[in-house]
Design a protein around this motif. Structure first.
Motif, mmCIF file in Angstrom:
data_model
loop_
_atom_site.group_PDB
_atom_site.id
_atom_site.type_symbol
_atom_site.label_atom_id
_atom_site.label_comp_id
_atom_site.label_asym_id
_atom_site.label_seq_id
_atom_site.Cartn_x
_atom_site.Cartn_y
_atom_site.Cartn_z
ATOM 1 N N ALA A 323 0.849 -1.204 0.000
ATOM 2 C CA ALA A 323 0.000 0.000 0.000
ATOM 3 C C ALA A 323 0.877 1.245 0.000
ATOM 4 N N THR A 324 1.967 1.203 0.742
ATOM 5 C CA THR A 324 2.882 2.345 0.752
ATOM 6 C C THR A 324 3.547 2.496 -0.610
ATOM 7 N N VAL A 325 3.974 1.367 -1.183
ATOM 8 C CA VAL A 325 4.673 1.430 -2.477
ATOM 9 C C VAL A 325 3.746 1.962 -3.564
ATOM 10 N N THR A 326 2.570 1.355 -3.700
ATOM 11 C CA THR A 326 1.705 1.746 -4.824
ATOM 12 C C THR A 326 1.199 3.181 -4.661
ATOM 13 N N ASN A 327 0.857 3.564 -3.441
ATOM 14 C CA ASN A 327 0.310 4.912 -3.250
ATOM 15 C C ASN A 327 1.390 5.986 -3.275
ATOM 16 N N TYR A 328 2.544 5.693 -2.738
ATOM 17 C CA TYR A 328 3.629 6.685 -2.739
ATOM 18 C C TYR A 328 4.194 6.843 -4.161
ATOM 19 N N CYS A 329 4.290 5.729 -4.889
ATOM 20 C CA CYS A 329 4.873 5.797 -6.234
ATOM 21 C C CYS A 329 3.837 6.148 -7.302
ATOM 22 N N GLY A 330 2.561 6.036 -6.973
ATOM 23 C CA GLY A 330 1.533 6.301 -7.973
ATOM 24 C C GLY A 330 1.384 5.143 -8.951
ATOM 25 N N ILE A 331 1.340 3.926 -8.421
ATOM 26 C CA ILE A 331 1.185 2.727 -9.251
ATOM 27 C C ILE A 331 -0.260 2.240 -9.141
ATOM 28 N N GLY A 332 -0.965 2.242 -10.254
ATOM 29 C CA GLY A 332 -2.365 1.790 -10.261
ATOM 30 C C GLY A 332 -2.554 0.674 -11.261
ATOM 31 N N PRO A 333 -3.819 0.305 -11.546
ATOM 32 C CA PRO A 333 -4.095 -0.802 -12.476
ATOM 33 C C PRO A 333 -3.580 -0.536 -13.893
ATOM 34 N N ASP A 334 -3.267 0.719 -14.216
ATOM 35 C CA ASP A 334 -2.723 1.009 -15.550
ATOM 36 C C ASP A 334 -1.308 0.434 -15.693
ATOM 37 N N LEU A 335 -0.587 0.341 -14.554
ATOM 38 C CA LEU A 335 0.775 -0.223 -14.596
ATOM 39 C C LEU A 335 0.788 -1.683 -14.145
#
Ligand code: SAH
Ligand code: TYD
Ligand code: ZN
Length: 407
Positions: A323-335
């Motif tokens: 959760a920290t990685v995806t939200n801090y880096c801006g990683i969503g279902p598009d990536l």
């Protein structure tokens, strides 16, 4: 959500050294059809200039994190099942030899307690998350669904009497009101009893740039120095430490009532080692902060490059850490179109904030992707072994600890 600019323990000045921005609660998975607003809080970490405790600046109310639908289950890893089984045997062979009473704070699904119970040893698990403790109960373990603190400890003492061993794994660091826990433990311990807890080690987090260990539930990031200080405040003392190769690096802290046991040389050795490397010096914290930003840039650049080249990439392990990685880096279902995870309570739901669908592990091979981001990097050996077919088809693992790399 309450913000504190002073130390949660001693009231000293808190020096903030990293801010992730607004983040969701790491285990607040979203169920299909749920369109309510997600709770966000400010995730930032600081160090107390007085007692050296590393801690979050903002506190999330405990009932919002640990409730009947808390999805984490400890028994999903064979490696961790083995680890906790050997912890239990160690207690049965030493502190609990003959008879005794063991209390576990944060027993979850009974991953440790089941070995204690199977040996016929008197025990009590304490954990507020009813769903997580169902498995423990159905296997015959004694469990109380409540938060352990000074007040509930008084009730336990009155009904059960003192404990020879109070054990806790990956829970004490989750508790901003840790002094209440420590006071409760001190009141419940038999005179010669021990309090043993294992939690992520700040020394490893810094060394490996494991920034994903920072999220709402990990309120404290312990060092040997800060725990030694903390123990003193509740009439206890740190008598032993052991560095453990679990969850990316933890310390097992052993405490006794003050004067009840002689501290081992390992305590002084680790204190010296922390001082020698300047673990909590501002320069070290600044380097950590730069390394985290580099990690974010490198991971995002890699994922964007792979997308640009039309590669199929998925995630492995819908960890709280992710959760920290995806939200801090801006990683969503598009990536990352989905993340696989073997926890039934997580499957069919979406990751908090980043809204990536979570699927069962079977989805991994239908067909295998070309790359997989290993969010459960602390279980790398177990997962890579289980998924060796993936490598055989040419698949590559993406890891971001200790830096972004592909294997
Ligand atoms: N010990 C297990 C579980 C860790 S997850 C392991 O190492 O895998 C943390 C657990 O602590 C959750 O099950 C949560 O419900 C519980 N918990 C959180 N605050 C607690 C408290 N104050 N007292 C007891 N359990 C608590
Ligand atoms: P973990 O790293 O233990 O904790 P946290 O959520 O606190 O970061 O979580 C591991 C996750 O990975 C958990 O959701 C279960 C999942 N998992 C698998 O899907 N397959 C596996 O083989 C293992 C070991 C874990
Ligand atoms: Zn302090």
């Amino acid at each position: 959500m309450s913000a504190v600019s002073s130390c949660r323990i001693c009231g000293g000045h808190l020096h903030e050294f990293f801010e992730f921005g607004r983040q969701p609660l790491a285990n607040a998975l979203i169920s299909p059809g749920h369109d309510g607003e997600e709770l966000l809080f400010r995730l930032a970490v600081g160090i107390c200039r007085s007692c050296t405790m590393v801690q979050l600046t903002d506190e999330v109310p405990r009932e919002l994190m640990f409730h009947d639908a808390y999805p984490y289950r400890s028994s999903g890893s064979a490696f961790m099942r083995d680890h906790f089984e050997s912890v239990a045997h160690e207690f049965l062979d030493t502190e609990l030899k003959g008879n005794g009473f063991l209390i576990e704070i944060g027993c979850n699904d009974g991953v440790m307690l089941r070995t204690i119970a199977a040996a016929g040893m008197r025990h009590l698990g304490v954990d507020p998350s009813r769903g997580a403790t169902e498995a423990a109960r159905s296997q015959g373990m004694r469990v109380r669904n409540c938060f352990f603190d000074e007040a509930s400890a008084a009730g336990i003492l009155a009904e059960e009497g003192p404990a020879n061993v109070i054990y806790s794994a990956n829970t004490i660091s989750h508790v901003p009101y840790v002094e209440s826990i420590f006071n409760g433990v001190a009141s419940l311990l038999a005179p010669g009893g021990i309090f043993v807890f294992e939690d992520p080690y700040f020394g490893d987090i810094v060394e490996r740039t494991a920034f994903d260990q920072i999220y709402d539930e990990h309120f404290f990031l312990f060092t040997v120095r800060s725990v030694a200080n903390l123990a003193e405040r509740s009439g206890m003392q740190l008598v032993d430490v052991a560095h453990l190769p679990v969850h990316g690096g933890e310390i097992r802290f052993t405490l006794s009532l003050r004067g009840a046991r002689e501290p081992t040389a390992r305590v002084a050795e680790m204190l010296r080692a922390e001082d020698a490397r300047g673990l909590t010096d501002l320069a070290t914290l600044q380097r950590f902060s730069m390394a985290v930003q580099n990690s974010r840039r490198a991971l995002l650049a890699l994922l964007r490059d792979l997308r640009g080249r039309g590669k199929r990439v998925v995630g492995y392990g819908a960890t709280a850490k992710s959760a920290t990685v995806t939200n801090y880096c801006g990683i969503g279902p598009d990536l990352l179109p989905f993340i696989v995870d073997n926890t039934p309570a997580k499957q069919g739901r979406l990751t908090p904030g980043s809204h990536i669908p979570i699927r069962p592990p079977e989805a991994f091979s239908r067909p295998y992707p070309e790359f997989a981001v290993l969010f459960a990097w602390n279980h790398a050996r177990e997962i890579m072994e289980k998924e060796r077919e993936f490598r055989k088809t040419g698949g590559r693992w993406i890891l971001y600890v200790p830096q972004v790399h592909v294997v």
